[in-house]
Design an enzyme around this catalytic site. Structure first.
Site, PDB file in Angstrom:
ATOM      1  N   ILE A  11      20.800 -22.783   7.994  1.00  0.00           N
ATOM      2  CA  ILE A  11      20.628 -21.356   8.571  1.00  0.00           C
ATOM      3  C   ILE A  11      20.996 -20.625   8.278  1.00  0.00           C
ATOM      4  CG2 ILE A  11      21.474 -21.273  10.617  1.00  0.00           C
ATOM      5  CD1 ILE A  11      21.766 -24.444  11.456  1.00  0.00           C
ATOM      6  N   TYR A  35      11.870   2.031  -0.423  1.00  0.00           N
ATOM      7  CA  TYR A  35      11.992   1.355  -0.630  1.00  0.00           C
ATOM      8  C   TYR A  35      10.133   1.381  -1.433  1.00  0.00           C
ATOM      9  CZ  TYR A  35       9.063  -3.680   0.828  1.00  0.00           C
ATOM     10  OH  TYR A  35       8.720  -4.554   0.298  1.00  0.00           O
ATOM     11  N   ASP A  72       0.586  -1.592  -0.307  1.00  0.00           N
ATOM     12  CA  ASP A  72      -0.132  -0.098  -0.130  1.00  0.00           C
ATOM     13  C   ASP A  72       0.676   1.313  -0.119  1.00  0.00           C
ATOM     14  OD1 ASP A  72      -1.173   0.673   3.340  1.00  0.00           O
ATOM     15  OD2 ASP A  72       1.098  -0.058   2.267  1.00  0.00           O
ATOM     16  N   GLU A  73       2.141   0.815   0.617  1.00  0.00           N
ATOM     17  CA  GLU A  73       3.037   2.197   0.441  1.00  0.00           C
ATOM     18  C   GLU A  73       3.200   3.115  -0.955  1.00  0.00           C
ATOM     19  OE1 GLU A  73       6.023   0.379   3.917  1.00  0.00           O
ATOM     20  OE2 GLU A  73       6.548   2.037   3.496  1.00  0.00           O
TER      21      GLU A  73
END
Length: 571
Positions: A300, A128, A102-103
């Site tokens: 890992i 971002y 939504d940003e």
């Protein structure tokens, strides 16, 4: 509306929170669908050859593109471009679902009567969201220029099992359970929408089958909550007084705060449309860290990758070989890390040195020179270089044999050649003051699809040995390794949950929570000896030192339920 039926689905970044729930739902509800999990590590999605090969080799007809990294424009934009180009070249994709956020709409006023409509202009306000908007533009362009059947979704906050605990709702619940106050930034008036992960997964199931190509779908809710309201709700659920358990943290002159991924957010985004969302908050600003990780191809190492992203910690994988001192020096000089992680706890993957043995540590019995070169020479070379640069090395190793085995006890298991080399190097590392050695035993994670997971292994065996052992629940302990690095802790640590659990007890839990029809058989130590080359160790390491440092550390059986079986419980 026509219903679409996929056959072979590629889900990128399936190990992440939302994508994992979507994948699990599809696997549960559609047995005929083939789900291909694209293991997304830094740079992989940018490999055109790999992506093209994967689409063709797996006969992919549907893509659900969740992959994104908060720190790398290359992966968010260029990686998406590579994937789209591969779809165009192969010409076999019938549905491409691009997952955005939504940003991309930018800031929304608190008193707005309606939220953002799908046709609204995109006005991202942080780097971002700008990369996510850029990826969306590419997706739309491939739809219009080449007719690629794309669907875009935009969502905001999601919460639920398997989510990282720094997210707002889970963070508040954990703080209440620990008897701590709930921090609220500014006046707590920021408004957000919150949806449970299973509702989100159901939404993607609907969009997959009934969404229309070329359309954008907001994944949100009309019900919104202020941060202060969420805190009060959680206090009410735990029957505690919000007046004394909520702490207001005022930040003069600032209307921005930092999200968990390191993104600068401001007032909330609200959506006007159907279901779910993805975003939230994290703790205040942290000191500057940067991790250099050796173990890129390991299981890992991949989990640590995700943890660093979630914690907003910059990291890079080492390119140098452990046997090559010059290449290790180049890594440290180029990357300039604050900490070095050496993750090589299993004999099957000597990842940083590029030496791989399959299917298990029996490989080491016939490749002793390679094992020595990596486990002994390589590790000592790395720690020595770290010491020269005054860097702390977080060193993951295998555990030892015996009951009540303490950190100061000498490594005592010499049954396999792999264990001999690990015991040898551990003794030598005691002489270095820049090492934090973490003894891992039989690692388990909540990802029951991973072939490396101890539970996944024994649930696939025809027969299992029934012996109690100390084990490591990665979902609980790996975040602690990051905290240990931040605290600059040194020395040897038994990196297991307190107590022991037997193979049969684990499989009983598996039957109770996952598959009520599951059955298994046991065999004796004598029968086991006939099918393995090197002996295996059994132990209960004393975890009291780790428990003292992290009082919230759960006993092994409780941790199994909380972090593994409850999140995967079949309904």
């Amino acid at each position: 509306m026509a219903t679409y039926t996929p056959k072979n689905i590629l889900i990128t970044r399936v190990a992440r929170f939302i994508a994992s729930h979507v994948a699990n739902r599809l696997i549960r509800n559609y047995l005929s669908y083939k789900i291909v999990n694209f293991k997304f590590v830094k740079g992989d999605i940018s490999s055109a050859g790999l992506v093209n090969y994967l689409l063709v080799a797996e006969s992919i007809d549907t893509i659900m593109h969740f992959a994104a990294q908060t720190h790398f424009t290359k992966n968010n934009i260029y990686g998406t471009h590579v994937l789209l180009e591969a779809c165009k070249v192969t010409g076999q994709i019938r549905r491409f679902i691009h997952v955005s956020i939504d940003e991309v709409y930018g800031d929304t006023d608190e008193d707005a009567i309606v939220g953002n409509h799908e046709a609204f202009q995109l006005l991202p306000t942080n780097p971002y969201s700008a990369t996510k908007a850029g990826a969306e533009m590419l997706v739309m362009a491939y739809n219009r220029s080449y007719g690629l059947p794309v669907i875009t979704t935009r969502g905001n906050n999601v919460y639920g099992p398997n989510q990282f605990l720094e997210k707002l709702i889970l963070k508040f619940i954990l703080l209440v359970m620990r008897g701590k106050t709930l921090p609220i930034h500014r006046d707590g008036s920021n408004v957000r929408s919150y949806l449970h992960c299973e509702d989100v997964a159901e939404t993607f199931e609907v969009i997959l089958h009934k969404g229309e190509a070329g359309h954008v779908y907001n994944v949100g809710t009309k019900k919104e909550r202020r941060g202060i309201d969420v805190a009060k709700d959680i206090c009410k659920l735990f029957s505690i007084d919000p007046e004394t358990n909520i702490q207001m943290l005022m930040i003069p002159g600032s209307r921005h705060f930092e999200s968990k991924e390191g993104k600068v957010l401001s007032v909330s985004n609200t959506l006007r449309m159907i279901v779910p969302t993805s975003k939230s908050f994290i703790s205040p600003l942290k000191p500057s860290f940067k991790f250099l990780i050796y173990g890129r191809t390991g299981w890992i190492g991949g989990i640590l990758d995700q943890l660093c992203e979630k914690h907003g910690i910059p990291f890079e994988y080492g390119r140098g070989r452990l046997k090559n001192q010059t290449s290790l020096m180049a890594d440290i000089q180029n990357i300039k890390p604050t900490h070095v992680f050496n993750i090589r706890v299993r004999g099957v993957t000597f990842n940083a040195a590029g030496v791989t043995g399959r299917p298990n540590i029996d490989w080491c019995e016939s490749h002793k020179t390679e094992t020595i070169r990596t486990n002994v020479f390589g590790t000592l070379t790395l720690v020595d270089i770290c010491r020269q640069h005054e860097l702390l090395m977080m060193n993951f190793v295998t555990g030892c044999s015996g009951i009540g085995f303490k950190e100061e006890d000498k490594p005592n298991f010499i049954g396999s050649f792999y264990s001999k080399t690990k015991a040898m190097v551990e003794e030598l590392l005691r002489e270095y003051d820049n090492v934090c050695t973490l003894r891992v035993r039989m690692p388990i994670s909540s990802d029951l699809n991973s072939p490396h997971n101890f539970i996944t292994k024994i649930s696939c065996y025809n027969k299992v040995i029934n012996i109690p052992n100390g084990m490591t629940i990665l979902d609980e302990l790996l975040p602690m390794s990051i905290e240990m690095a931040k605290k600059n802790l040194r020395g040897i640590w038994n990196f297991t949950n307190p107590g022991v659990v037997s193979h049969n007890e684990i499989l009983e839990m598996y039957k109770t929570y996952i598959d009520p029809n599951f059955e298994w058989m046991n065999f004796t130590l004598e029968e086991q000896a006939k099918v393995i080359v090197a002996p295996r160790s059994n132990n209960k390491m004393d975890a009291s030192k780790l428990k003292k440092e992290f009082p919230e550390l759960l006993p092994i059986k409780e941790s199994l339920v909380k972090y593994v079986f409850e999140p995967n419980k079949r309904t």
